[in-house]
Design a protein around this motif. Structure first.
Motif, mmCIF file in Angstrom:
data_model
loop_
_atom_site.group_PDB
_atom_site.id
_atom_site.type_symbol
_atom_site.label_atom_id
_atom_site.label_comp_id
_atom_site.label_asym_id
_atom_site.label_seq_id
_atom_site.Cartn_x
_atom_site.Cartn_y
_atom_site.Cartn_z
ATOM 1 N N LEU A 100 0.759 -1.224 -0.047
ATOM 2 C CA LEU A 100 0.014 0.052 0.046
ATOM 3 C C LEU A 100 0.882 1.118 -0.018
ATOM 4 N N VAL A 101 0.415 2.308 -0.809
ATOM 5 C CA VAL A 101 1.122 3.487 -0.899
ATOM 6 C C VAL A 101 0.691 4.664 -0.406
ATOM 7 N N PRO A 102 1.128 5.407 0.571
ATOM 8 C CA PRO A 102 0.501 6.777 1.129
ATOM 9 C C PRO A 102 -0.073 7.607 0.018
ATOM 10 N N ILE A 103 -0.997 8.280 0.442
ATOM 11 C CA ILE A 103 -1.576 9.501 -0.687
ATOM 12 C C ILE A 103 -1.040 10.891 0.198
ATOM 13 N N THR A 104 -0.686 11.526 -0.721
ATOM 14 C CA THR A 104 -0.372 12.986 -0.339
ATOM 15 C C THR A 104 -1.327 13.900 -1.021
ATOM 16 N N TYR A 105 -2.031 14.837 -0.312
ATOM 17 C CA TYR A 105 -2.924 15.799 -0.711
ATOM 18 C C TYR A 105 -2.962 17.047 -0.049
ATOM 19 N N ASN A 106 -2.710 17.971 -0.738
ATOM 20 C CA ASN A 106 -2.631 19.423 0.074
ATOM 21 C C ASN A 106 -1.839 19.433 1.322
ATOM 22 N N ASP A 107 -0.346 18.843 1.229
ATOM 23 C CA ASP A 107 0.513 18.859 2.101
ATOM 24 C C ASP A 107 0.414 17.896 3.152
ATOM 25 N N THR A 108 -0.608 17.236 3.076
ATOM 26 C CA THR A 108 -1.116 16.359 4.096
ATOM 27 C C THR A 108 -1.103 14.749 3.746
ATOM 28 N N THR A 109 -0.325 13.912 4.424
ATOM 29 C CA THR A 109 -0.190 12.519 3.833
ATOM 30 C C THR A 109 -0.917 11.735 4.581
ATOM 31 N N TYR A 110 -1.949 10.945 3.930
ATOM 32 C CA TYR A 110 -2.757 9.818 4.391
ATOM 33 C C TYR A 110 -2.555 8.789 4.206
ATOM 34 N N LEU A 111 -2.383 7.942 5.516
ATOM 35 C CA LEU A 111 -1.721 6.659 5.577
ATOM 36 C C LEU A 111 -2.860 5.426 5.611
ATOM 37 N N PRO A 112 -2.479 4.191 5.196
ATOM 38 C CA PRO A 112 -3.722 3.258 5.204
ATOM 39 C C PRO A 112 -3.832 2.868 6.960
ATOM 40 N N VAL A 113 -5.052 2.921 7.021
ATOM 41 C CA VAL A 113 -5.335 2.915 8.596
ATOM 42 C C VAL A 113 -5.220 1.445 9.212
#
Length: 238
Positions: A59-72
């Motif tokens: 799984l690869v983290p997602i970066t959006y608007n300078d925030t990185t979202y991780l697979p919970v």
């Protein structure tokens, strides 16, 4: 430049919990333009870690608007925090529903079968055979998901099973009797005793003609998790 904030995102359901975007289409989904951030690496308790889904896919983290979202779910499993999803409320629950990250009754604890190789089984049987009248081999047949079996070693008065986050000692002697402790009822009806001879809590219970003692030297596992594993200690087949 803004510093990137690392958070566990409850919105990344495709990575986190069972479900599909189609189920939620037309409700509260908002289309965005984001990036899969392949440059981020993870370390958990000093060891390199790669988040994967239930099928082993990275799984690869997602970066959006300078925030990185991780697979919970992957991160929760790595940090040993229970995670569930309530579809009726569209709510991701980290820890227990009551708000604690330590499961209290074992219902949210996930275990995995310990898959001993033929060579490991042979070594276990050999270790028990060294004790006259104690030759029958017993072993933990389950572990907390994410843990891993290392080896079994013969000691002066029993056999010790070493895992990454757990020790399981099987001996003909009860070393808990000289300590004050707390009695607990284990799954299956066995009676166990929690006591603390040092700074590491230990759980001992009688199983047939022997005593089993579980502990987590690195304190990564809770008492509830060790009690759950205790129910899976049994005679080992050839």
């Amino acid at each position: 430049m803004k510093s990137k904030k690392m958070i566990i995102a409850t919105m990344v359901f495709g990575m986190a919990v069972t479900g599909s975007a189609g189920v939620y289409a037309g409700t509260n989904l908002q289309k965005i333009s984001a990036y899969l951030n392949h440059s981020i690496r993870f370390t958990v308790n000093g060891a390199a870690y790669t988040p994967v889904d239930n099928n082993g896919k990275t799984l690869v983290p997602i970066t959006y608007n300078d925030t990185t979202y991780l697979p919970v779910r992957a991160l929760a499993n790595a940090l040993k925090v229970p995670v569930t999803f309530n579809p009726s409320t569209n709510q991701v629950i980290l820890g227990s529903a009551a708000g604690t990250t330590t499961p209290g009754n074992g219902s949210e604890i996930t275990v995995a079968a310990v898959q001993y190789s033929a060579a490991q089984k042979e070594a276990i049987h050999k270790a028990f055979a060294a004790f006259q009248g104690f030759e029958a081999a017993y072993a933990p047949l389950q572990m907390i998901s994410g843990d891993a079996f290392q080896k079994a070693a013969e000691g002066s008065d029993g056999v010790r099973f070493l895992f990454n986050h757990m020790n399981v000692d099987i001996s003909p002697r009860d070393y808990s009797y000289e300590y004050d402790g707390t009695t607990v009822k284990l799954s299956g009806g066995a009676e166990g005793k929690w006591y603390t001879p040092s700074d590491i809590p230990m759980l001992t219970f009688k199983l047939d003609d022997r005593y089993v003692t579980l502990s987590s030297p690195d304190k990564a596992l809770s008492k509830a998790q060790l009690e759950k594993v205790a129910a899976g200690v049994a005679k080992l087949s050839n």
